[in-house]
Design a protein around this motif. Structure first.
Motif, PDB file in Angstrom:
ATOM      1  N   LEU A 148       0.850  -1.190   0.000  1.00 47.86           N
ATOM      2  CA  LEU A 148       0.000   0.000   0.000  1.00 47.86           C
ATOM      3  C   LEU A 148       0.883   1.238   0.000  1.00 47.86           C
ATOM      4  CD1 LEU A 148      -2.647  -1.023   2.700  1.00 47.86           C
ATOM      5  CD2 LEU A 148      -2.828  -1.270   0.224  1.00 47.86           C
ATOM      6  N   ASP A 149       0.435   2.271  -0.693  1.00 51.32           N
ATOM      7  CA  ASP A 149       1.192   3.522  -0.699  1.00 51.32           C
ATOM      8  C   ASP A 149       1.197   4.152   0.686  1.00 51.32           C
ATOM      9  OD1 ASP A 149       1.772   3.321  -3.402  1.00 51.32           O
ATOM     10  OD2 ASP A 149      -0.050   4.395  -4.002  1.00 51.32           O
ATOM     11  N   GLN A 150       0.046   4.103   1.353  1.00 51.74           N
ATOM     12  CA  GLN A 150      -0.068   4.640   2.705  1.00 51.74           C
ATOM     13  C   GLN A 150      -1.251   3.999   3.390  1.00 51.74           C
ATOM     14  OE1 GLN A 150      -0.778   8.883   3.078  1.00 51.74           O
ATOM     15  NE2 GLN A 150       0.019   8.965   5.152  1.00 51.74           N
ATOM     16  N   ILE A 151      -1.152   3.847   4.695  1.00 54.69           N
ATOM     17  CA  ILE A 151      -2.260   3.333   5.477  1.00 54.69           C
ATOM     18  C   ILE A 151      -2.219   3.983   6.848  1.00 54.69           C
ATOM     19  CG2 ILE A 151      -0.913   1.319   6.204  1.00 54.69           C
ATOM     20  CD1 ILE A 151      -3.548  -0.210   6.478  1.00 54.69           C
ATOM     21  N   VAL A 152      -3.395   4.254   7.389  1.00 53.02           N
ATOM     22  CA  VAL A 152      -3.521   4.783   8.743  1.00 53.02           C
ATOM     23  C   VAL A 152      -4.102   3.689   9.627  1.00 53.02           C
ATOM     24  CG1 VAL A 152      -4.595   6.520  10.224  1.00 53.02           C
ATOM     25  CG2 VAL A 152      -3.881   7.121   7.896  1.00 53.02           C
ATOM     26  N   ILE A 153      -3.456   3.433  10.753  1.00 52.47           N
ATOM     27  CA  ILE A 153      -3.981   2.495  11.738  1.00 52.47           C
ATOM     28  C   ILE A 153      -4.448   3.316  12.934  1.00 52.47           C
ATOM     29  CG2 ILE A 153      -3.454   0.579  13.284  1.00 52.47           C
ATOM     30  CD1 ILE A 153      -1.407  -0.351  11.220  1.00 52.47           C
ATOM     31  N   ALA A 154      -5.750   3.278  13.194  1.00 51.29           N
ATOM     32  CA  ALA A 154      -6.339   4.069  14.271  1.00 51.29           C
ATOM     33  C   ALA A 154      -6.924   3.139  15.324  1.00 51.29           C
ATOM     34  CB  ALA A 154      -7.426   4.994  13.713  1.00 51.29           C
ATOM     35  N   ILE A 155      -6.521   3.347  16.567  1.00 51.31           N
ATOM     36  CA  ILE A 155      -6.996   2.499  17.662  1.00 51.31           C
ATOM     37  C   ILE A 155      -7.639   3.380  18.722  1.00 51.31           C
ATOM     38  CG2 ILE A 155      -6.381   0.765  19.382  1.00 51.31           C
ATOM     39  CD1 ILE A 155      -3.976   0.043  17.685  1.00 51.31           C
ATOM     40  N   ASP A 156      -8.943   3.194  18.904  1.00 52.39           N
ATOM     41  CA  ASP A 156      -9.708   3.939  19.899  1.00 52.39           C
ATOM     42  C   ASP A 156      -9.529   3.298  21.275  1.00 52.39           C
ATOM     43  OD1 ASP A 156     -11.162   6.269  19.981  1.00 52.39           O
ATOM     44  OD2 ASP A 156     -12.861   5.486  18.849  1.00 52.39           O
ATOM     45  N   GLU A 157      -9.474   4.140  22.300  1.00 50.16           N
ATOM     46  CA  GLU A 157      -9.289   3.692  23.693  1.00 50.16           C
ATOM     47  C   GLU A 157      -8.080   2.761  23.799  1.00 50.16           C
ATOM     48  OE1 GLU A 157     -10.688   5.123  26.012  1.00 50.16           O
ATOM     49  OE2 GLU A 157     -12.384   6.090  25.030  1.00 50.16           O
ATOM     50  N   ALA A 158      -6.966   3.245  23.273  1.00 49.29           N
ATOM     51  CA  ALA A 158      -5.765   2.415  23.120  1.00 49.29           C
ATOM     52  C   ALA A 158      -5.140   2.013  24.454  1.00 49.29           C
ATOM     53  CB  ALA A 158      -4.738   3.156  22.266  1.00 49.29           C
ATOM     54  N   GLN A 159      -5.456   2.722  25.537  1.00 41.07           N
ATOM     55  CA  GLN A 159      -4.881   2.337  26.827  1.00 41.07           C
ATOM     56  C   GLN A 159      -5.287   0.921  27.225  1.00 41.07           C
ATOM     57  OE1 GLN A 159      -7.221   4.809  26.656  1.00 41.07           O
ATOM     58  NE2 GLN A 159      -8.949   3.848  27.682  1.00 41.07           N
ATOM     59  N   THR A 160      -6.392   0.444  26.654  1.00 37.18           N
ATOM     60  CA  THR A 160      -6.852  -0.918  26.943  1.00 37.18           C
ATOM     61  C   THR A 160      -5.845  -1.962  26.471  1.00 37.18           C
ATOM     62  OG1 THR A 160      -9.122  -0.124  26.630  1.00 37.18           O
ATOM     63  CG2 THR A 160      -8.812  -2.498  26.665  1.00 37.18           C
ATOM     64  N   LEU A 161      -5.057  -1.634  25.466  1.00 37.91           N
ATOM     65  CA  LEU A 161      -4.114  -2.602  24.896  1.00 37.91           C
ATOM     66  C   LEU A 161      -3.036  -3.029  25.882  1.00 37.91           C
ATOM     67  CD1 LEU A 161      -3.631  -1.054  21.339  1.00 37.91           C
ATOM     68  CD2 LEU A 161      -5.238  -2.835  22.053  1.00 37.91           C
ATOM     69  N   ARG A 162      -2.851  -2.251  26.937  1.00 35.56           N
ATOM     70  CA  ARG A 162      -1.833  -2.632  27.925  1.00 35.56           C
ATOM     71  C   ARG A 162      -2.198  -3.940  28.619  1.00 35.56           C
ATOM     72  NH1 ARG A 162      -5.548   0.136  30.688  1.00 35.56           N
ATOM     73  NH2 ARG A 162      -5.703  -0.146  32.953  1.00 35.56           N
ATOM     74  N   MET A 163      -3.466  -4.336  28.512  1.00 36.24           N
ATOM     75  CA  MET A 163      -3.941  -5.535  29.184  1.00 36.24           C
ATOM     76  C   MET A 163      -3.800  -6.800  28.336  1.00 36.24           C
ATOM     77  SD  MET A 163      -5.002  -4.222  32.027  1.00 36.24           S
ATOM     78  CE  MET A 163      -6.026  -5.527  32.735  1.00 36.24           C
ATOM     79  N   LEU A 164      -3.361  -6.656  27.093  1.00 37.06           N
ATOM     80  CA  LEU A 164      -3.316  -7.807  26.200  1.00 37.06           C
ATOM     81  C   LEU A 164      -2.360  -8.880  26.695  1.00 37.06           C
ATOM     82  CD1 LEU A 164      -3.374  -6.263  22.622  1.00 37.06           C
ATOM     83  CD2 LEU A 164      -5.064  -7.777  23.623  1.00 37.06           C
ATOM     84  N   LYS A 165      -2.815 -10.111  26.556  1.00 39.91           N
ATOM     85  CA  LYS A 165      -1.983 -11.251  26.940  1.00 39.91           C
ATOM     86  C   LYS A 165      -2.027 -12.287  25.836  1.00 39.91           C
ATOM     87  CE  LYS A 165      -2.909 -10.654  31.866  1.00 39.91           C
ATOM     88  NZ  LYS A 165      -3.454 -11.282  33.101  1.00 39.91           N
ATOM     89  N   GLY A 166      -0.891 -12.867  25.529  1.00 35.11           N
ATOM     90  CA  GLY A 166      -0.827 -13.932  24.537  1.00 35.11           C
ATOM     91  C   GLY A 166      -0.618 -15.268  25.204  1.00 35.11           C
ATOM     92  N   GLY A 167      -0.428 -16.297  24.391  1.00 36.18           N
ATOM     93  CA  GLY A 167      -0.250 -17.639  24.932  1.00 36.18           C
ATOM     94  C   GLY A 167       1.003 -17.781  25.765  1.00 36.18           C
ATOM     95  N   PHE A 168       2.014 -16.993  25.441  1.00 32.52           N
ATOM     96  CA  PHE A 168       3.265 -17.091  26.174  1.00 32.52           C
ATOM     97  C   PHE A 168       3.608 -15.761  26.839  1.00 32.52           C
ATOM     98  CE2 PHE A 168       3.391 -20.175  22.756  1.00 32.52           C
ATOM     99  CZ  PHE A 168       3.675 -21.339  23.441  1.00 32.52           C
ATOM    100  N   GLY A 169       2.592 -15.045  27.286  1.00 30.09           N
ATOM    101  CA  GLY A 169       2.802 -13.754  27.905  1.00 30.09           C
ATOM    102  C   GLY A 169       2.094 -12.663  27.138  1.00 30.09           C
ATOM    103  N   LYS A 170       2.454 -11.445  27.411  1.00 24.01           N
ATOM    104  CA  LYS A 170       1.758 -10.313  26.818  1.00 24.01           C
ATOM    105  C   LYS A 170       2.254 -10.010  25.414  1.00 24.01           C
ATOM    106  CE  LYS A 170       0.590  -7.938  31.109  1.00 24.01           C
ATOM    107  NZ  LYS A 170       0.671  -6.659  31.850  1.00 24.01           N
ATOM    108  N   ILE A 171       1.348  -9.432  24.605  1.00 21.26           N
ATOM    109  CA  ILE A 171       1.762  -8.820  23.351  1.00 21.26           C
ATOM    110  C   ILE A 171       2.232  -7.418  23.710  1.00 21.26           C
ATOM    111  CG2 ILE A 171       1.064  -8.073  21.051  1.00 21.26           C
ATOM    112  CD1 ILE A 171      -1.274  -9.957  21.213  1.00 21.26           C
ATOM    113  N   ASP A 172       3.478  -7.114  23.456  1.00 23.39           N
ATOM    114  CA  ASP A 172       3.999  -5.793  23.778  1.00 23.39           C
ATOM    115  C   ASP A 172       3.740  -4.873  22.592  1.00 23.39           C
ATOM    116  OD1 ASP A 172       5.297  -3.548  24.583  1.00 23.39           O
ATOM    117  OD2 ASP A 172       7.134  -4.551  25.227  1.00 23.39           O
TER     118      ASP A 172
END
Length: 275
Positions: A148-172
């Motif tokens: 793609l020439d350009q793309i915007v990734i927009a995440i609303d209420e992004a502070q929630t992402l600090r809580m993400l956890k994967g199978g072997f720990g958190k997604i940083d």
């Protein structure tokens, strides 16, 4: 809802706006986001308390920018802070991106590069699935950047992402954001947060241990309406409905409420709500 002239009324609608003409008093904020998208900066953080209008401002700007974008509302994690659930939201985002911007061919090219991305159906029946067990986010972002020439990734209420956890720990996510910032110049990232302190701490811009430490980030704070803007908002909205209301009533309402356009001001004005 429509008025007697058949005009669709949205000013007092509590749903997020998507068109500038339906958004009151936020031209400067929309223009700031558009300038970011068209400029050289890589990362934008939008701060503001809940119901102040962050999502509306963001969605209007994204629709005006004429740039492919991927929008994720992190509240949709719904307390399921797992890698699997995040990848479901990511899959939905890529599906919408492909349909809205007619990027099905580009996504299919990406599937040739990365195993674990499945494209089911086509056209408006298109559905994209990203396997959380086998796809690295940095690989996916690299592939998007190359196709793609350009793309915007927009995440609303992004502070929630600090809580993400994967199978072997958190997604940083801060690691991934730092990688994107340093290596993928045609990917712009916009994050919004109503819990300003949590979003700021999550990004860690002033924390030497954070992957994003030392990066330049644009910041935009969306504040509640002041008294004059709140008065004009109510006057304009009631005028849309063809309702005559005494100025004394408007002044009383504004003095009682807090300038939160997506909250008390709108609820007060909605026909039947305050009865």
């Amino acid at each position: 809802m429509y008025n007697t002239q058949g005009e669709y009324l949205v000013l007092f609608d509590i749903e997020p706006k998507t068109r500038r003409e339906d958004l009151f008093g936020r031209d400067n904020e929309v223009d700031s986001i558009l300038n970011f998208i068209r400029g050289r900066s890589r990362l934008l953080a939008i701060y503001g308390i809940r119901r102040v209008g962050k999502t509306s401002v963001l969605r209007v700007a994204l629709n005006e920018a004429n740039t492919p974008y991927c929008y994720i509302d992190a509240r949709a994690l719904e307390n399921d802070f797992t890698k699997r659930r995040f990848y479901q939201l990511l899959s939905n985002c890529l599906t919408e991106l492909s349909i809205k911007w007619r990027l099905e061919n580009a996504i299919r090219n990406i599937t040739k590069i990365i195993r674990g991305i499945n494209v089911l159906g086509s056209g408006i029946e298109l559905n994209i699935e990203v396997d959380w067990r086998s796809v690295y986010l940095t690989d996916l972002l690299n592939a998007l950047s190359k196709n793609l020439d350009q793309i915007v990734i927009a995440i609303d209420e992004a502070q929630t992402l600090r809580m993400l956890k994967g199978g072997f720990g958190k997604i940083d996510l801060t690691q991934i954001l730092a990688y994107t910032y340093d290596n993928l110049s045609n990917i712009k990232v916009i994050l919004t947060g109503s819990e300003v302190g949590l979003l700021h701490d999550f990004l860690g811009l002033e924390n030497p241990k954070s992957p994003l430490y030392g990066r330049f980030i644009e910041e935009l704070t969306i504040t509640p309406f002041n008294r004059d803007a709140s008065i004009q908002f109510l006057i304009t909205g009631f005028r849309q409905y063809g309702i005559e209301i005494k100025m004394s009533e408007i002044l009383d309402a504004v003095d009682e409420l807090d300038g939160i356009v997506g909250g008390w001001l709108t609820y007060y004005a909605m026909p039947g709500y305050a009865e």
